[in-house]
Scaffold this active site. Structure first.
Site, PDB file in Angstrom:
ATOM      1  N   ASP A 185      39.696  66.497  27.981  1.00 30.03           N
ATOM      2  CA  ASP A 185      38.676  65.475  27.784  1.00 30.03           C
ATOM      3  C   ASP A 185      37.422  65.880  28.538  1.00 30.03           C
ATOM      4  O   ASP A 185      37.497  66.498  29.597  1.00 30.03           O
ATOM      5  CB  ASP A 185      39.172  64.125  28.277  1.00 30.03           C
ATOM      6  CG  ASP A 185      38.240  63.005  27.861  1.00 30.03           C
ATOM      7  OD1 ASP A 185      37.572  63.142  26.817  1.00 30.03           O
ATOM      8  OD2 ASP A 185      38.169  62.001  28.577  1.00 30.03           O
ATOM      9  N   GLU A 269      38.435  66.513  22.056  1.00 22.06           N
ATOM     10  CA  GLU A 269      37.753  65.477  21.312  1.00 22.06           C
ATOM     11  C   GLU A 269      36.454  66.065  20.788  1.00 22.06           C
ATOM     12  O   GLU A 269      35.727  66.704  21.530  1.00 22.06           O
ATOM     13  CB  GLU A 269      37.458  64.327  22.261  1.00 22.06           C
ATOM     14  CG  GLU A 269      37.294  63.023  21.560  1.00 22.06           C
ATOM     15  CD  GLU A 269      37.244  61.890  22.573  1.00 22.06           C
ATOM     16  OE1 GLU A 269      37.402  60.753  22.163  1.00 22.06           O
ATOM     17  OE2 GLU A 269      37.045  62.159  23.761  1.00 22.06           O
ATOM     18  N   CYS A 322      44.489  52.024  26.088  1.00 28.81           N
ATOM     19  CA  CYS A 322      45.381  52.103  27.243  1.00 28.81           C
ATOM     20  C   CYS A 322      46.530  53.041  26.888  1.00 28.81           C
ATOM     21  O   CYS A 322      47.234  52.834  25.902  1.00 28.81           O
ATOM     22  CB  CYS A 322      45.923  50.721  27.593  1.00 28.81           C
ATOM     23  SG  CYS A 322      47.281  50.752  28.784  1.00 28.81           S
ATOM     24  N   CYS A 325      50.214  51.039  27.150  1.00 32.50           N
ATOM     25  CA  CYS A 325      50.709  50.057  26.181  1.00 32.50           C
ATOM     26  C   CYS A 325      50.009  50.139  24.823  1.00 32.50           C
ATOM     27  O   CYS A 325      50.414  49.468  23.877  1.00 32.50           O
ATOM     28  CB  CYS A 325      50.571  48.639  26.744  1.00 32.50           C
ATOM     29  SG  CYS A 325      48.878  48.048  26.767  1.00 32.50           S
ATOM     30  N   CYS A 341      43.972  47.504  32.542  1.00 32.09           N
ATOM     31  CA  CYS A 341      44.320  47.038  31.204  1.00 32.09           C
ATOM     32  C   CYS A 341      44.633  45.531  31.235  1.00 32.09           C
ATOM     33  O   CYS A 341      45.491  45.096  32.008  1.00 32.09           O
ATOM     34  CB  CYS A 341      45.521  47.811  30.689  1.00 32.09           C
ATOM     35  SG  CYS A 341      46.091  47.204  29.094  1.00 32.09           S
ATOM     36  N   CYS A 344      48.670  45.095  30.010  1.00 30.62           N
ATOM     37  CA  CYS A 344      49.821  45.479  30.829  1.00 30.62           C
ATOM     38  C   CYS A 344      49.493  45.600  32.317  1.00 30.62           C
ATOM     39  O   CYS A 344      50.391  45.793  33.132  1.00 30.62           O
ATOM     40  CB  CYS A 344      50.423  46.786  30.321  1.00 30.62           C
ATOM     41  SG  CYS A 344      49.360  48.212  30.574  1.00 30.62           S
ATOM     42  N   ASP A 351      38.707  58.925  32.872  1.00 34.44           N
ATOM     43  CA  ASP A 351      38.831  60.259  32.293  1.00 34.44           C
ATOM     44  C   ASP A 351      40.276  60.699  32.096  1.00 34.44           C
ATOM     45  O   ASP A 351      40.628  61.262  31.065  1.00 34.44           O
ATOM     46  CB  ASP A 351      38.070  61.278  33.141  1.00 34.44           C
ATOM     47  CG  ASP A 351      36.559  61.059  33.064  1.00 34.44           C
ATOM     48  OD1 ASP A 351      36.100  60.501  32.046  1.00 34.44           O
ATOM     49  OD2 ASP A 351      35.858  61.439  34.013  1.00 34.44           O
TER      50      ASP A 351
HETATM   51 ZN   LIG Z   1      47.909  48.522  28.796  1.00 36.14          ZN
END
Ligand SMILES: [Zn+2]
Length: 371
Positions: A185, A269, A322, A325, A341, A344, A351
């Site tokens: 990334d 990416e 995330c 999850c 998040c 969760c 990053d």
């Molecule tokens: Zn999450």
């Protein structure tokens, strides 16, 4: 497998060679700009697409005209190559990889490409068309034994340095297959984050050189326009810029080679850097790390060594998703480095979360053979 590889060296032209090169660069620039105008006009005025062949035909006529008879003083091969470069620029534009071609300027880097019929090569003695003596090249790294360059490109950069780049065909052996894969990334604080959580290099070259550069720029601004001092100051600014660029490129090469050697599959990416660069304050650090150049290096090195480079769509929400999850945030602005998040409750470093998301889930991307 035969692959094309370019080897670039610095050289020091004699005064006579400098003169001829200046003339050659000028003619290339003229022909490139002339053909760009021809193609643009043909399209806007008559709705025609003028091809490389079309411009090459017109060049023959142009060289016979009194007004532009001086074009005959340089190698004709080099002028045709300028048309080929323009053709490539148009192809990149039509296929969405680049903006519409622009006119070449005298103050930017100058280049001229010599096809194999426009130079002689005798055991490290390279003599260009219309020159009597070979170039004085500094061979700082060896060329493959017994190679015959297919083409040669001469450049003069903004800091008035001369380089020659030799394109040779080389038998590059693919590396042994490895089961390792990695997702990469683009980081802002460090250049690259790998999916195993490691960060690589934050060569903040600009920060180190910034003071020097600012001083040189002030001197440049103060010097009287058109004066000798002004030109000296301009060169100084250009030299600092080039030094930074050279160091960045060296670092990128080391890192891209290492990543390709160590992994069978590399996922990155495909960012729209152009858009991000327009986005004010982050612009400098993004262009500083030179992500697109880095991806370009990974791409051709993957081809050389039998590795797979997977580019993940730029709209894939790798940062906003995330990893734990799968929840996707509505928005995550570029300045947010850490987030929690809401689903969760896992705390993420922006990053490394993104890097983990880039890891391919698709088993078809895994290497088929295993050692
Ligand atoms: Zn999450």
């Amino acid at each position: 497998m035969q692959q094309q590889k370019a080897y670039k060296y610095r050289f020091y032209p004699s005064d006579e060679q400098k003169h001829l090169l200046a003339q050659t660069f000028g003619c290339c620039r003229y022909v490139y700009n002339w053909a760009l105008r021809q193609r643009t006009d043909a399209y806007y005025q008559r709705g025609e697409r003028l091809s490389y062949e079309g411009t090459a035909g017109r060049l023959v006529t142009l060289k016979k005209q009194e007004k532009t008879i001086w074009l005959n003083e340089v190698s004709s091969v080099v002028l045709q190559q300028a048309l080929r470069h323009l053709e490539k620029a148009f192809r990149n534009f039509f296929e969405g990889r680049a903006d519409y071609p622009t006119f070449k300027k005298k103050r930017n880097q100058q280049a001229a490409t010599y096809a194999s019929n426009a130079f002689t090569w005798k055991g490290h003695h390279l003599t260009l068309a219309k020159m009597d003596a070979p170039l004085e090249i500094t061979w700082h790294r060896p060329l493959p034994d017994g190679c015959q360059p297919r083409s040669v490109t001469v450049t003069k950069d903004e800091a008035d340095r001369y380089f020659v780049s030799l394109l040779v065909e080389e038998d590059i052996k693919p590396l042994e297959v490895t089961p390792k894969m990695v997702g990469l990334d683009l980081g802002l604080k460090s250049m690259v984050i790998t999916s195993d959580g490691r960060t690589h290099g934050n060569p903040k070259f600009f920060h180190k050189e910034e003071k020097k550069l600012a001083k040189a720029q002030r001197q440049h601004a103060r010097a009287k326009k058109g004066s000798k001092n002004r030109n000296k100051a301009r060169l100084k600014v250009a030299r600092i810029h080039k030094k930074v660029a050279d160091r960045r490129r060296d670092y990128q090469h080391q890192l891209s080679t290492r990543i390709i050697r160590e992994n069978q599959v590399v996922c990155v990416e495909s960012l729209h850097v152009k858009h991000m660069v327009k986005n004010h304050c982050l612009a400098k650090s993004i262009s500083d790390v030179g992500w697109s150049e880095f991806v370009r290096q990974l791409e051709y090195k993957a081809a050389w060594y039998g590795r797979t480079l997977v580019k993940i769509d730029k709209w894939y929400p790798s940062s906003k998703r995330c990893f734990d999850c799968g929840h996707i945030l509505d928005s995550l602005t570029l300045d947010v480095r850490h987030w929690v998040c809401p689903e969760c409750g896992v705390a993420h470093d922006r990053d490394s979360n993104a890097a983990k998301n880039i890891w391919p889930r698709d088993s078809r991307l895994l290497p088929v053979e295993r050692p």
